[in-house]
Scaffold this active site. Sequence first.
Site, short mmCIF file in Angstrom:
data_model
loop_
_atom_site.label_atom_id
_atom_site.label_comp_id
_atom_site.label_asym_id
_atom_site.label_seq_id
_atom_site.Cartn_x
_atom_site.Cartn_y
_atom_site.Cartn_z
N ASN A 100 18.61 3.07 -2.92
CA ASN A 100 17.92 2.09 -3.75
C ASN A 100 18.21 2.47 -5.20
OD1 ASN A 100 16.15 0.49 -5.13
ND2 ASN A 100 14.33 1.02 -3.92
N ARG A 145 19.75 -1.34 -1.05
CA ARG A 145 18.80 -2.37 -1.46
C ARG A 145 19.42 -3.14 -2.63
NH1 ARG A 145 13.99 -2.06 -5.52
NH2 ARG A 145 13.06 -4.11 -5.13
N HIS A 198 10.42 -8.63 -3.20
CA HIS A 198 9.70 -7.75 -2.27
C HIS A 198 9.86 -8.24 -0.82
CE1 HIS A 198 6.46 -6.56 -5.52
NE2 HIS A 198 7.48 -5.72 -5.55
N ARG A 235 3.13 -6.68 -16.09
CA ARG A 235 3.63 -8.07 -16.09
C ARG A 235 2.47 -9.05 -16.06
NH1 ARG A 235 7.84 -7.36 -11.22
NH2 ARG A 235 7.50 -5.13 -11.39
N GLU A 256 9.98 0.01 3.18
CA GLU A 256 11.19 -0.78 2.95
C GLU A 256 12.44 -0.03 3.42
OE1 GLU A 256 9.31 -1.20 -0.91
OE2 GLU A 256 10.41 -3.07 -1.14
#
Length: 412
Positions: free
Chosen positions: A7, A90, A179, A240, A383
């Site tokens: 990743n 990823r 996601h 965010r 993940e």
Amino acid sequence: MNILVINAGSSSLKYQLVDIDTNKVLARGLCERVGSPDGIRKHVVDDNEVRVEQPLKDHTEALELVINSLLSGEDAVIESLDEIGAVGHRVVHGGEYFKKSALIDDEVIAKIDELAELAPLHNKAALAGIEACRALMPETPMVAVFDTAFFQSMPPKSYMYPIPYEYYEKYGIRKYGFHGTSHRYLSERAADILGEDIRDLRIITCHLGNGCSIAAIDHGVPIDTSMGFTPLDGLMMGTRSGSIDPAIVTFLMEHEGLSAEEMNNILNKQSGLLGVSGISNDLRMVRDASNAGDERAILAYEMYSSICKKYIGQYMALMSGADVIVLSAGVGENCQKMRRMIFTGWQPLGIILDQEKNKQRGFERIISQDDSDVAIIVIPTDEEYMIARDTYEIIHENSQIVPISAVQNEFV
Ligand code: AMP
């Protein structure tokens, strides 16, 4: 078979070496500040963590060091690179091209590069990771696992924005969702835990970490999610803003004389929990300040839970109810206070949190009361497992595996 999961972020490289037959993580780690003389490398085998501070020139150098750690020293877990059967990467943005994970060849690399326009930092970083592996393990098959792929089944009424249609055609402006690997894992795992077929369930998955998103998965098919054209949309997050009135953007740019880049920075890096509380993007610190009576921290906390609640409500409306609500990631897995606030007052809709079960920590568990119509489940997301599994499945699907070096030759 061992699968190396990579990743790669713009200045980081996370990895896991997974034995897919036993589902055991043989080693994992993280290289931070890649591209800087002050790099940090953490390598973990079992519970033994080795931390090294050293320059990490680029992703290739970081990966070389990772591979050295896997192969040599006291904590070596493999004897040769041949023991890595495949690499799973990823990749954040797969656009409309990738509806599922893909075996990496030159064409796939070119598409990931083309999509970098939509996710410049992320896709370029993934390409750096792919190039680094390709240089060190040219014979090893690689698979790209996209964050957006899971949501490619959303219907147009969910993914289109009510702006002139030409911008979809010209720039690909639509909701992609992110996601996806986490939401896919959580929905499949929830069905397993309940012993039900996912095709019989209406599932709402909440990935609440530093980045946050919620998804509606209707009888196995994702039909909506809160992140949109970019991962800025939807819920209030650590830094965010999530969704706001779009007119605020032009108002602030005009009144504060902000460039597009400055505005982007405010919405991505200075908003959310940090922007409202003025304390931190870390929910633990905001929670401590709110417990101590800080008004802006209380406000930030209330806004965060209220916005989560609204998305859960929206998705229940879309699916005519829900059978399961899953909570995951740093906040969803660990913060009992936030879970309590999100689930306060849902009894009339058949959602009843068990206050005692909500206090338990650290493992997969059902935290709703036995008489709740809707199960609430906490599931730590994984993940990396999904990436390893997809990688394994894709390379077996393509039984005539052509190593990347051979694919390259075809194009020469
Ligand atoms: P993630 O991005 O999944 O690592 O999640 C990071 C977020 O989880 C941060 O806002 C943390 O404050 C929050 N978090 C982690 N552990 C806890 C905890 N024990 N209680 C509350 N929030 C937590």
